[in-house]
Design an enzyme around this catalytic site. Structure first.
Site, mmCIF file in Angstrom:
data_model
loop_
_atom_site.group_PDB
_atom_site.id
_atom_site.type_symbol
_atom_site.label_atom_id
_atom_site.label_comp_id
_atom_site.label_asym_id
_atom_site.label_seq_id
_atom_site.Cartn_x
_atom_site.Cartn_y
_atom_site.Cartn_z
ATOM 1 N N LEU A 1 3.273 53.989 57.151
ATOM 2 C CA LEU A 1 2.823 54.106 58.544
ATOM 3 C C LEU A 1 4.018 54.381 59.445
ATOM 4 C CD1 LEU A 1 -0.013 51.672 59.614
ATOM 5 C CD2 LEU A 1 0.168 54.138 59.912
ATOM 6 N N HIS A 2 4.559 55.582 59.314
ATOM 7 C CA HIS A 2 5.718 55.993 60.097
ATOM 8 C C HIS A 2 5.520 57.426 60.512
ATOM 9 C CE1 HIS A 2 8.304 52.610 59.526
ATOM 10 N NE2 HIS A 2 7.886 52.542 58.282
ATOM 11 N N ALA A 3 6.410 57.884 61.371
ATOM 12 C CA ALA A 3 6.481 59.301 61.697
ATOM 13 C C ALA A 3 5.092 59.887 61.953
ATOM 14 C CB ALA A 3 7.195 60.046 60.574
#
Lengths: 565, 89
Positions: B13-15
């Site tokens: 759950l990034h970028a």
């Protein structure tokens, strides 16, 4: 007014005259007024206005980046907008303003708290901390109402003066409007220096703290050759600088005095380097460092995007050769989405062709597809490809087989393609020793002197303590070059050189004498090297090369070259 | 309404996935929260800071909790994002 001269390291043989614009992105805010003197409602309104303005800016940058670079890169601006409008941020800033802080201080305080939190979490969170810092600085800039310099819209003739310039700073500079830049820190190989050379901007780095004494708006001369930064220059000084800026650019190909044509080409990293390469009279591209298409983004460029880039490079030169080096990732070039292993000695680890034939095989295949298609485009006959960091014949064979098998795939799919001219970089001692075994398998060699000097002398690039050892004028480096050129003699294999050495006009005669057919360099020195080629007589040059190859020390090499001038 | 979902994108759950997740969460008329599947704490799904601050990686599970008129549709859309290997163009 009398002139005053500060000295630093000149990084481009160019001069410029202009007006100082100080760039201080991390300047401290002034002390905030007492809380009772702050009009909370007015500050809240200022914050809301700034937030709207920052969002407009981000949307515009998003559009521009999507258009110029790609959808993937543009996505980072979406994340910035989300941070900008994050409820935790807006609540934090609102609370801080209600607690008696002016808007810019409230922004600074709120963001800095989160930046610190993210930094403490480490790893991927560190990147988010950078994003937050970017958003914070943007808001503070908008709030300080133009008191902070916007690098993308400087007045014509600006000389940017800064502590340092980061890649995102230099990316914003418009080379048409900037007359040069000067920094407190930095060395010859710093990011800013390389940027200056590829865009042909006068620049001086590493001036030191004394630079702080130069005031905004001062008239200056930037002499990127001597490293002299002259404040309040005399009229004579300005005229001399303007005359020096007027170099004699040759757009036609160049021959030695006795009629031997030497190709003089430019090294490029991104498409932005093409304009300066053409303007400085390069015959073509001798080194297209394609890894730059893969850096500073969140996912690799796809086949079509790469194809477009290669075709654009080919179309920029009227029949000039474009040598594309396949991906050279690893070593000192980290790529966020590739999860590169931590290696004890990255320069001796898995990089260049080693990755393309190993963990990056998929990326390599995509690149090969794009290259084979580009070779079938209108100017495709001028395309050449070369593999980086080859040290064994097996690597060369495997690389070549990839091109052939991918070409067969494309044929089967009915996609037009051609096999381009094929070569390798000679940058390991292994490749230089084995050059006679490599030569029959390739159309050309390109000697990469930066890495070759590092590996021959076992002296790390960029380590100032061993920079004297890693110098390309070391006799052992010259012998490795001579061995490579000699091995190619009699084979159908031309030999070029890319790297800093090729762009040193003081060495042009020697390189012609050693038998190089092509020299490729930063765009900025193309005119000087072309002029040096035109003055060279190949018989004299060969005689010079023979004497230099007998030298036993770098000092003796330098002495022979100086006496020859 | 509650659901547990495994995070498929490489980036976790990034970028880009995080960015899409937050954007989608904001589109629905629902109060959506999420947390790590093995922890009780929940954070607002509409906050990029909170979502990336969870530090959820590839192959880890998250708990999605939604209330409101669009709760079910929101959970469907968010689950879709978390189960798609590459962020959609």
């Amino acid at each position: 007014m009398t002139e005053r001269t500060l000295s630093g390291i000149g990084v481009t043989p160019l001069s410029g005259v202009g007006t100082v614009v100080w760039y201080r992105p991390d300047a401290d805010l002034p002390e905030p007024p007492a809380p009772e003197d702050v009009d909370g409602d007015a500050e809240l309104a200022r914050f809301e206005d700034a937030r709207a303005a920052a969002e407009d800016e981000l949307e515009a940058e998003r559009e521009r980046t999507a258009e110029r670079v790609g959808e993937e890169e543009a996505a980072v601006f979406d994340a910035h907008v989300q941070f900008l409008n994050d409820p935790q941020i807006t609540d934090g800033v609102t609370d801080a303003i209600e607690g008696g802080l002016p808007a810019e201080h409230a922004v600074q305080e709120t963001f800095s708290e989160f930046v610190e939190q993210f930094e403490n979490m480490g790893g991927r969170m560190g990147e988010r901390a950078d994003d937050l810092r970017d958003v914070r600085d943007r808001l503070v800039r908008v709030l300080s109402d133009g008191e902070r310099v916007d690098l993308s819209s400087l007045p014509e003739g600006s000389v940017v003066v800064a502590e340092r310039l980061t890649p995102s700073d230099t990316a914003q500079l418009d080379p048409e409007r900037v007359a040069g830049f000067v920094t407190v820190t930095g060395g010859r190989t710093s990011h800013a220096a390389i940027f200056a050379r590829s865009l042909a901007l006068p620049a001086i780095v590493g001036v030191g703290e004394e630079l702080q004494s130069v005031e905004d708006g001062a008239e200056v001369v930037v002499d990127g050759e001597s490293g002299d930064f002259v404040v309040d220059p005399s009229d004579e000084r300005k005229e001399a600088a303007a005359a020096a800026a007027d170099v004699d650019v040759r757009h036609e190909s160049v021959e030695t005095a006795d009629g031997v044509e030497i190709e003089v080409a430019a090294n490029i990293g991104t498409l932005a380097d093409l304009g300066p390469a053409v303007d400085r009279g390069a015959d073509g591209v001798g080194l297209f460092r394609t890894e730059f298409l893969f850096l500073d983004r969140e996912s690799p460029p796809d086949e079509d995007e790469q194809y477009e880039a290669y075709v654009e490079a080919l179309e920029s030169f009227d029949g000039g050769r474009v040598v594309v080096r396949t991906l050279d990732i690893g070593g000192d070039k980290p790529v966020p989405y590739l999860d590169l292993p931590d290696e004890e000695n990255p320069f001796l680890g898995e990089r260049g062709i080693r990755r393309s034939l190993g963990p990056d095989a998929d990326l390599f295949e995509t690149q090969v597809r794009a290259l084979l298609r580009a070779a079938a485009s209108a100017d495709g006959a001028n395309l050449s490809v070369m593999l980086p960091l080859v040290s064994t014949v097996e690597e060369l064979r495997a690389g070549r087989e990839r091109f052939e098998s991918v070409a067969a795939d494309l044929d089967a799919e009915g996609v037009e393609n051609e096999l381009p001219e094929f070569g390798i970089m000679v940058e390991t001692p292994a490749a230089a020793f084995m050059a006679d075994q490599f030569a029959p398998h390739v159309d050309f060699f390109s000697i990469g002197t930066n890495d070759l000097a590092q590996y021959v002398m076992a002296a790390e690039r960029g380590n100032e303590r061993v920079s004297d050892l890693g110098d390309y004028r070391q006799p052992a480096v010259l012998r490795a070059i001579d061995a490579t050129v000699s091995a190619a003699e009699g084979e159908d294999c031309w030999v070029g050189m890319c790297g800093e050495m090729a762009g040193d006009p003081d060495l042009t005669e020697l390189l012609v004498g050693l038998g190089l057919d092509e020299l490729s360099m930063s765009a900025v020195t193309v005119p000087q090297v072309k002029a040096a080629v035109a003055e060279t007589d190949t018989a004299d040059a060969r005689e010079l090369a023979e004497r230099v190859l007998q030298a036993d020390t770098k000092a003796e090499v330098a002495e022979i070259l100086t006496l020859d001038q | 309404m509650e659901r547990t979902v495994t995070v498929v994108p490489e980036d976790g759950l990034h970028a880009r996935p995080a960015s899409q997740f937050v954007e989608t969460a904001n589109e629905f008329d629902a109060d959506i929260q999420l947390g790590r599947a093995d922890e009780d704490d929940l954070v607002p799904a509409a906050s990029m800071l909170a979502v990336t601050g969870l530090g959820v990686g590839h192959d880890e599970s998250v708990r999605l909790v939604a209330e409101g008129d669009d709760a079910e549709a929101a959970l469907d859309a968010l689950e879709d994002i978390l189960s798609t290997p590459e962020a959609k163009q």
